[in-house]
Write a protein that holds these residues in place. Structure first.
Motif, PDB file in Angstrom:
ATOM      1  N   ASP A   1     -51.283  -9.481  26.876  1.00  0.00           N
ATOM      2  CA  ASP A   1     -52.341  -8.298  25.956  1.00  0.00           C
ATOM      3  C   ASP A   1     -53.092  -7.674  26.614  1.00  0.00           C
ATOM      4  O   ASP A   1     -53.707  -7.183  26.584  1.00  0.00           O
ATOM      5  CB  ASP A   1     -52.635  -8.687  24.571  1.00  0.00           C
ATOM      6  CG  ASP A   1     -52.590  -8.176  23.374  1.00  0.00           C
ATOM      7  OD1 ASP A   1     -51.928  -6.447  23.961  1.00  0.00           O
ATOM      8  OD2 ASP A   1     -53.689  -8.199  22.846  1.00  0.00           O
ATOM      9  N   ILE A   2     -52.476  -6.403  27.456  1.00  0.00           N
ATOM     10  CA  ILE A   2     -52.572  -5.818  28.268  1.00  0.00           C
ATOM     11  C   ILE A   2     -52.366  -4.229  28.402  1.00  0.00           C
ATOM     12  O   ILE A   2     -50.612  -3.657  27.541  1.00  0.00           O
ATOM     13  CB  ILE A   2     -52.813  -5.446  29.383  1.00  0.00           C
ATOM     14  CG1 ILE A   2     -51.112  -5.799  30.115  1.00  0.00           C
ATOM     15  CG2 ILE A   2     -53.950  -7.457  29.941  1.00  0.00           C
ATOM     16  CD1 ILE A   2     -51.098  -6.199  31.528  1.00  0.00           C
ATOM     17  N   ASP A   3     -52.654  -2.920  28.617  1.00  0.00           N
ATOM     18  CA  ASP A   3     -51.911  -1.498  28.298  1.00  0.00           C
ATOM     19  C   ASP A   3     -52.253  -0.912  29.142  1.00  0.00           C
ATOM     20  O   ASP A   3     -51.880   0.286  29.491  1.00  0.00           O
ATOM     21  CB  ASP A   3     -52.937  -0.945  27.180  1.00  0.00           C
ATOM     22  CG  ASP A   3     -54.367  -0.802  27.421  1.00  0.00           C
ATOM     23  OD1 ASP A   3     -54.721  -0.609  28.407  1.00  0.00           O
ATOM     24  OD2 ASP A   3     -54.730  -0.371  26.225  1.00  0.00           O
ATOM     25  N   SER A   4     -52.962  -1.552  30.943  1.00  0.00           N
ATOM     26  CA  SER A   4     -53.205  -0.658  31.531  1.00  0.00           C
ATOM     27  C   SER A   4     -54.380  -2.420  32.931  1.00  0.00           C
ATOM     28  O   SER A   4     -54.057  -2.851  32.612  1.00  0.00           O
ATOM     29  CB  SER A   4     -53.800   0.182  31.288  1.00  0.00           C
ATOM     30  OG  SER A   4     -55.643  -0.628  31.178  1.00  0.00           O
ATOM     31  N   ILE A   5     -53.663  -1.657  34.207  1.00  0.00           N
ATOM     32  CA  ILE A   5     -54.082  -2.647  35.062  1.00  0.00           C
ATOM     33  C   ILE A   5     -54.336  -1.704  36.261  1.00  0.00           C
ATOM     34  O   ILE A   5     -53.859   0.066  36.664  1.00  0.00           O
ATOM     35  CB  ILE A   5     -52.678  -3.000  35.626  1.00  0.00           C
ATOM     36  CG1 ILE A   5     -51.410  -4.121  35.306  1.00  0.00           C
ATOM     37  CG2 ILE A   5     -52.876  -3.538  36.916  1.00  0.00           C
ATOM     38  CD1 ILE A   5     -50.199  -4.020  35.786  1.00  0.00           C
ATOM     39  N   PHE A   6     -55.843  -1.306  37.115  1.00  0.00           N
ATOM     40  CA  PHE A   6     -56.581  -1.128  37.821  1.00  0.00           C
ATOM     41  C   PHE A   6     -56.142  -2.081  39.252  1.00  0.00           C
ATOM     42  O   PHE A   6     -56.578  -2.817  39.066  1.00  0.00           O
ATOM     43  CB  PHE A   6     -57.161  -1.143  37.612  1.00  0.00           C
ATOM     44  CG  PHE A   6     -57.914  -0.846  39.224  1.00  0.00           C
ATOM     45  CD1 PHE A   6     -57.895  -0.018  39.522  1.00  0.00           C
ATOM     46  CD2 PHE A   6     -60.031  -0.832  38.792  1.00  0.00           C
ATOM     47  CE1 PHE A   6     -58.841   0.244  40.501  1.00  0.00           C
ATOM     48  CE2 PHE A   6     -60.525  -0.750  39.909  1.00  0.00           C
ATOM     49  CZ  PHE A   6     -59.787  -0.180  41.230  1.00  0.00           C
ATOM     50  N   CYS A   7     -54.451  -1.559  40.025  1.00  0.00           N
ATOM     51  CA  CYS A   7     -54.834  -2.361  41.098  1.00  0.00           C
ATOM     52  C   CYS A   7     -55.793  -2.099  42.479  1.00  0.00           C
ATOM     53  O   CYS A   7     -56.222  -0.975  42.885  1.00  0.00           O
ATOM     54  CB  CYS A   7     -53.061  -1.769  41.888  1.00  0.00           C
ATOM     55  SG  CYS A   7     -51.976  -1.807  40.532  1.00  0.00           S
ATOM     56  N   PHE A   8     -55.768  -3.088  42.896  1.00  0.00           N
ATOM     57  CA  PHE A   8     -57.479  -2.460  43.929  1.00  0.00           C
ATOM     58  C   PHE A   8     -56.645  -1.930  45.459  1.00  0.00           C
ATOM     59  O   PHE A   8     -57.517  -1.751  46.284  1.00  0.00           O
ATOM     60  CB  PHE A   8     -57.450  -3.537  44.681  1.00  0.00           C
ATOM     61  CG  PHE A   8     -58.930  -4.028  43.425  1.00  0.00           C
ATOM     62  CD1 PHE A   8     -58.800  -3.483  41.807  1.00  0.00           C
ATOM     63  CD2 PHE A   8     -60.777  -5.497  43.524  1.00  0.00           C
ATOM     64  CE1 PHE A   8     -59.701  -4.217  41.025  1.00  0.00           C
ATOM     65  CE2 PHE A   8     -60.901  -5.259  42.805  1.00  0.00           C
ATOM     66  CZ  PHE A   8     -61.006  -4.775  40.867  1.00  0.00           C
ATOM     67  N   ASN A   9     -55.188  -2.004  45.863  1.00  0.00           N
ATOM     68  CA  ASN A   9     -54.909  -0.744  46.483  1.00  0.00           C
ATOM     69  C   ASN A   9     -53.069  -0.593  46.580  1.00  0.00           C
ATOM     70  O   ASN A   9     -52.722  -0.728  45.102  1.00  0.00           O
ATOM     71  CB  ASN A   9     -54.763  -1.867  48.271  1.00  0.00           C
ATOM     72  CG  ASN A   9     -53.313  -2.157  48.091  1.00  0.00           C
ATOM     73  OD1 ASN A   9     -52.910  -3.160  47.295  1.00  0.00           O
ATOM     74  ND2 ASN A   9     -52.861  -3.188  49.543  1.00  0.00           N
ATOM     75  N   ASP A  10     -52.792   0.852  47.004  1.00  0.00           N
ATOM     76  CA  ASP A  10     -51.374   1.024  46.299  1.00  0.00           C
ATOM     77  C   ASP A  10     -50.240   0.219  46.674  1.00  0.00           C
ATOM     78  O   ASP A  10     -49.292   0.381  45.362  1.00  0.00           O
ATOM     79  CB  ASP A  10     -51.470   2.234  47.385  1.00  0.00           C
ATOM     80  CG  ASP A  10     -52.434   3.777  46.742  1.00  0.00           C
ATOM     81  OD1 ASP A  10     -52.382   3.358  45.426  1.00  0.00           O
ATOM     82  OD2 ASP A  10     -52.277   4.530  47.212  1.00  0.00           O
ATOM     83  N   MET A  11     -50.375  -0.760  47.584  1.00  0.00           N
ATOM     84  CA  MET A  11     -49.396  -1.822  47.782  1.00  0.00           C
ATOM     85  C   MET A  11     -49.104  -2.403  47.163  1.00  0.00           C
ATOM     86  O   MET A  11     -47.513  -2.648  46.283  1.00  0.00           O
ATOM     87  CB  MET A  11     -49.918  -2.255  49.611  1.00  0.00           C
ATOM     88  CG  MET A  11     -49.610  -1.451  50.546  1.00  0.00           C
ATOM     89  SD  MET A  11     -47.904  -0.740  51.052  1.00  0.00           S
ATOM     90  CE  MET A  11     -47.036  -2.018  51.483  1.00  0.00           C
ATOM     91  N   CYS A  12     -49.965  -2.859  46.416  1.00  0.00           N
ATOM     92  CA  CYS A  12     -50.105  -3.882  45.152  1.00  0.00           C
ATOM     93  C   CYS A  12     -49.456  -3.544  44.312  1.00  0.00           C
ATOM     94  O   CYS A  12     -48.377  -3.184  43.309  1.00  0.00           O
ATOM     95  CB  CYS A  12     -51.819  -4.289  44.935  1.00  0.00           C
ATOM     96  SG  CYS A  12     -51.482  -4.796  43.005  1.00  0.00           S
ATOM     97  N   ALA A  13     -49.884  -2.272  44.370  1.00  0.00           N
ATOM     98  CA  ALA A  13     -49.352  -1.122  42.675  1.00  0.00           C
ATOM     99  C   ALA A  13     -47.979  -1.256  42.931  1.00  0.00           C
ATOM    100  O   ALA A  13     -47.066  -0.447  41.957  1.00  0.00           O
ATOM    101  CB  ALA A  13     -50.127   0.147  42.737  1.00  0.00           C
ATOM    102  N   TYR A  14     -47.360  -0.835  43.665  1.00  0.00           N
ATOM    103  CA  TYR A  14     -45.748  -0.721  43.821  1.00  0.00           C
ATOM    104  C   TYR A  14     -44.993  -1.437  44.049  1.00  0.00           C
ATOM    105  O   TYR A  14     -43.902  -1.821  43.363  1.00  0.00           O
ATOM    106  CB  TYR A  14     -45.938  -0.687  45.801  1.00  0.00           C
ATOM    107  CG  TYR A  14     -46.169   0.998  46.277  1.00  0.00           C
ATOM    108  CD1 TYR A  14     -46.835   1.865  45.674  1.00  0.00           C
ATOM    109  CD2 TYR A  14     -46.611   0.994  47.983  1.00  0.00           C
ATOM    110  CE1 TYR A  14     -47.513   2.987  45.945  1.00  0.00           C
ATOM    111  CE2 TYR A  14     -46.943   1.699  47.934  1.00  0.00           C
ATOM    112  CZ  TYR A  14     -47.418   3.475  47.295  1.00  0.00           C
ATOM    113  OH  TYR A  14     -47.748   4.085  47.840  1.00  0.00           O
ATOM    114  N   GLY A  15     -45.299  -3.004  44.448  1.00  0.00           N
ATOM    115  CA  GLY A  15     -44.762  -3.784  43.830  1.00  0.00           C
ATOM    116  C   GLY A  15     -44.596  -4.509  42.820  1.00  0.00           C
ATOM    117  O   GLY A  15     -44.126  -5.135  41.746  1.00  0.00           O
ATOM    118  N   ILE A  16     -46.193  -3.870  41.819  1.00  0.00           N
ATOM    119  CA  ILE A  16     -45.841  -4.363  40.072  1.00  0.00           C
ATOM    120  C   ILE A  16     -44.954  -3.291  39.338  1.00  0.00           C
ATOM    121  O   ILE A  16     -44.545  -2.939  38.960  1.00  0.00           O
ATOM    122  CB  ILE A  16     -47.437  -3.616  39.312  1.00  0.00           C
ATOM    123  CG1 ILE A  16     -48.059  -4.737  39.904  1.00  0.00           C
ATOM    124  CG2 ILE A  16     -47.601  -3.387  38.470  1.00  0.00           C
ATOM    125  CD1 ILE A  16     -49.499  -4.824  39.490  1.00  0.00           C
TER     126      ILE A  16
END
Length: 328
Positions: free
Chosen positions: A235-250
């Protein structure tokens, strides 16, 4: 290929004079002689043999950069910025990719000796097991945060606590309250600092980030995919990824699951890689200001090499948030 002797013969001077002119080591040589030597070297397209010069002087002007993963664009951008400022001071960059493997003291010492480097930049958490002897007897500047008992280490890096605070603050200001965090490796001081900043911001704004909404994604694309799988039913509305590579995977995982960013979920990264502008949904990200980090790091390591006094051994560069399309 022309030699220093060819230059000397054309300019009608000794090879010693040519060496002193080209290395600018004697200010008593006349202007006329200097001009003849430079014109001769230019005409013959003479290039100094840096290897031979280093054998004579005992100096190579080579600085090693130790990185954990050369496939991560962040390290390429960092190397580019370092090279830019090193060139201005006459240094050359040698890159060693540890490939995410442990780097022990013996290997580090062999790297220094075999590659004849003057100093070393380190941006790899796996060196934190180094002894005080290694840290004190080598010219090392860390471009990442480390928990060393030895407080005399030299560090130039981004302010990760402020970066984590900035990211969560923006999410909250956009009306997002159900925030998830995709962390880096558990043993990463950088990740822990960003986590501290994120949680401090949430506390200041009286927002609770649930423990179940925190996931270690390991700073990798694959880790981001795993994070996506973990978060998809949360139950979330946002994600803070601690680096961009992780964000790309998400982003990639959510795309396969028909979850739209930012319509269904907001996303923010960290590093502000150039790829962020090329994505279908351009990624909002925290910019560490790599240019400033590189400039300060080269300035510091140059002082170390020259045995000059360094007033501030730990420099933390202010980050900024680059806003794009991935947040509602």
């Amino acid at each position: 290929m022309s030699t220093i002797k060819d230059v000397a013969n054309l300019a009608n001077v000794s090879t010693t004079t040519v060496s002193m002119v080209l290395n600018n080591t004697n200010d008593k040589i006349s202007t006329e002689t200097r001009k003849r030597v430079i014109e001769a070297a230019t005409k013959l397209n003479y290039r100094a043999n840096y290897i031979a010069r280093s054998l004579v002087s005992g100096k190579t002007n080579v600085i090693m950069l130790i990185i954990p993963d050369i496939s991560n664009p962040f390290y390429g951008l960092l190397a580019k910025q370092l090279s830019r400022y090193m060139r201005l001071k006459g240094y050359f960059l040698y890159i060693f990719n540890s490939n995410n493997e442990n780097l022990d003291e013996e290997l580090f010492q062999n790297l220094i000796e075999d590659n004849f480097v003057e100093a070393t930049f380190v941006v790899d958490r796996r060196v934190k097991v180094f002894s005080k002897k290694i840290l004190n007897n080598n010219k090392i500047v860390f471009l990442d945060e480390f928990d060393y008992e030895n407080k005399d280490t030299y560090t130039v890096t981004g302010d990760n606590i402020k970066g984590g605070y900035l990211a969560v603050k923006y999410l909250i200001q956009r009306g997002l309250r159900k925030i998830a965090l995709a962390l880096g490796p558990r043993d990463s001081v950088v990740s822990n600092r960003r986590l501290s900043g994120a949680l401090a911001c949430a506390k200041d704004y009286k927002i609770k980030i649930k423990e179940e909404n925190i996931f270690c994604a390991d700073f990798t694309f694959e880790g981001g995919v795993r994070a996506g799988e973990y978060f998809i039913n949360k139950d979330i509305d946002s994600i803070f990824c601690f680096n961009d590579m992780c964000a790309y995977g998400i982003m990639d995982y959510f795309n396969t699951e028909k979850i739209k960013i930012p319509n269904n979920l907001s996303l923010i990264g960290y590093d502000n890689l150039y790829i962020n502008n090329l994505l279908g949904t351009k990624l909002t990200s925290v910019d560490q200001n790599l240019s400033k980090i590189a400039e300060e790091a080269v300035f510091m390591i140059d002082k170390l090499i020259k045995n000059d006094n360094i007033a501030n051994k730990n420099i933390f560069i202010e980050p900024k948030l680059v806003i794009r399309e991935s947040i509602i």
